[in-house]
Design an enzyme around this catalytic site. Structure first.
Site, PDB file in Angstrom:
ATOM      1  CG  HIS A  11    -190.585  18.675  71.632  1.00  0.00           C
ATOM      2  ND1 HIS A  11    -190.316  17.958  70.480  1.00  0.00           N
ATOM      3  CD2 HIS A  11    -191.936  18.761  71.684  1.00  0.00           C
ATOM      4  CE1 HIS A  11    -191.455  17.633  69.887  1.00  0.00           C
ATOM      5  NE2 HIS A  11    -192.457  18.120  70.614  1.00  0.00           N
ATOM      6  CG  HIS A  13    -195.610  21.964  69.417  1.00  0.00           C
ATOM      7  ND1 HIS A  13    -195.395  21.859  68.060  1.00  0.00           N
ATOM      8  CD2 HIS A  13    -195.262  20.761  69.946  1.00  0.00           C
ATOM      9  CE1 HIS A  13    -194.940  20.644  67.777  1.00  0.00           C
ATOM     10  NE2 HIS A  13    -194.845  19.959  68.913  1.00  0.00           N
ATOM     11  CG  HIS A 189    -192.764  16.121  65.775  1.00  0.00           C
ATOM     12  ND1 HIS A 189    -192.080  17.312  65.688  1.00  0.00           N
ATOM     13  CD2 HIS A 189    -193.631  16.257  66.824  1.00  0.00           C
ATOM     14  CE1 HIS A 189    -192.513  18.134  66.639  1.00  0.00           C
ATOM     15  NE2 HIS A 189    -193.447  17.520  67.343  1.00  0.00           N
ATOM     16  CD  GLU A 192    -196.205  12.303  69.360  1.00  0.00           C
ATOM     17  OE1 GLU A 192    -196.856  12.819  70.290  1.00  0.00           O
ATOM     18  OE2 GLU A 192    -195.945  12.908  68.308  1.00  0.00           O
ATOM     19  CG  ASP A 270    -195.502  17.503  72.771  1.00  0.00           C
ATOM     20  OD1 ASP A 270    -195.192  18.259  71.832  1.00  0.00           O
ATOM     21  OD2 ASP A 270    -196.079  16.413  72.597  1.00  0.00           O
ATOM     22  CG  ASP A 271    -198.527  20.494  72.311  1.00  0.00           C
ATOM     23  OD1 ASP A 271    -198.386  21.511  71.619  1.00  0.00           O
ATOM     24  OD2 ASP A 271    -198.244  19.346  71.903  1.00  0.00           O
TER      25      ASP A 271
END
Length: 324
Positions: A11, A13, A189, A192, A270-271
């Site tokens: 995961h 992005h 997703h 969250e 994630d980011d």
């Protein structure tokens, strides 16, 4: 310390993996003022809405196939230096269309960077095409149709990202049926920014193999048991969760409780630069802040490889590499 451990990620992005230094170079290339989004070589945002705005501004700095090849190669090469043997990147062909590059060129640029990183370091990687939830069901259906049609060998899965609090999961079930019929792996997703109900809705209406995040399932004991019983894999991103205040700190994060309840969990970034983390840092968080042992962390990495959207020969090769 976890530097000696092999790592795998499901995961991330890809635009969200842009190092601020690379964003600044891209901004100079295109004459873009980034003072509102980058200060002291760090991204600036306050909440989820401003995070998305900052993310989109960074994404706008990549405009050609070469730009995207550079981004993918840069990120994956850095992962490999930290002992990562596998990575799945979440990609958005919608962005390629928006900037006038086109979805195909967007995918080809990323694929070129992924291959360059593989040749240079040995890291395996795949792409998950994502629909953008806040663009609505019709947009996501078009993205699903594209994913089903565009059978690039490195495109192996489909995700739904974006503002989780907009639209019901059921509105996207047709999009997931399209990509399921095409043989792509499914993740979504949920759990969250929205509560346990969103995870339950995802299981009921999408039937994914994995849930992106999913950590708020901890709010419902029956749901946690269901996840464990059904073997659904959670792509957990502790650094992101704390940065976005899904949980106030790592002590209150439910990763340990989910693990001990028998839920199949993995570690992800994630980011990463937006949340001042990295995949290596997520492994350190699991060890130092959450008390996971080396063997427990290895088990999460093995789970990631077992749940990866890859062909079986690649999976076997990755499993063999885990303890080399």
């Amino acid at each position: 310390m976890t530097a000696h451990l092999k790592k795998a990620e499901l995961h991330c992005h890809i635009e969200g993996a842009t190092p601020p230094e690379l964003a600044l170079r891209q901004a100079r290339k295109y004459g873009v003022d980034t003072s509102a989004i980058i200060r002291d070589r760090a991204y600036v945002w306050e909440d989820f809405t401003s995070f998305v705005r900052c993310y989109d501004a960074v994404a706008s700095l990549f405009r050609t196939e070469g730009d995207y090849a550079l981004l993918a190669e840069t990120y994956l090469t850095e992962l490999a230096k930290a002992g990562t043997i596998y990575s799945e990147i979440i990609v958005s062909p919608d962005h390629g269309v928006t900037i006038g590059l086109g979805a195909d060129a967007y995918i080809e640029g990323l694929a070129a960077g992924m291959e360059a990183a593989r040749v240079k370091t040995g890291i395996e990687s795949r792409m998950l095409i994502t629909g953008i939830r806040h663009l609505g069901p019709d947009s996501v259906i078009r993205t699903a149709e594209y994913a089903a049609m565009r059978r690039h060998p490195l495109v192996t899965g489909f995700n739904l990202a974006g503002e989780e609090r907009m639209h019901s999961v059921a509105e996207f079930s047709r999009a997931f049926d399209i990509v399921r019929d095409a043989g792509l792996g499914l993740t979504i997703h949920a759990g969250e920014l929205s509560g346990a109900f969103s995870v339950r809705d995802a299981l009921d209406h999408v039937r994914p193999a994995r849930i992106s995040h999913g950590v708020r399932a901890i709010e419902d004991g029956d749901l946690v048991k269901r996840l464990a019983d059904e073997g659904v894999v959670l792509e957990v991103c502790p650094g992101s969760n704390v940065a976005l205040q899904v949980f106030p700190d790592f002590a209150s994060h439910p990763l340990r409780r989910l693990y001990e309840a028998g839920v199949r969990v993995t570690l992800n970034s994630d980011d990463p630069p937006f949340f001042h983390t990295s995949l290596a840092q997520e492994y350190e968080i699991a060890f130092h802040a959450m008390g996971f042992s080396d063997s427990e962390i290895d088990r999460m990495t093995k789970t990631a490889i077992e749940a990866a959207f890859v062909d079986e020969p690649t999976r076997e090769k990755l499993l063999a590499a885990l303890h080399v």
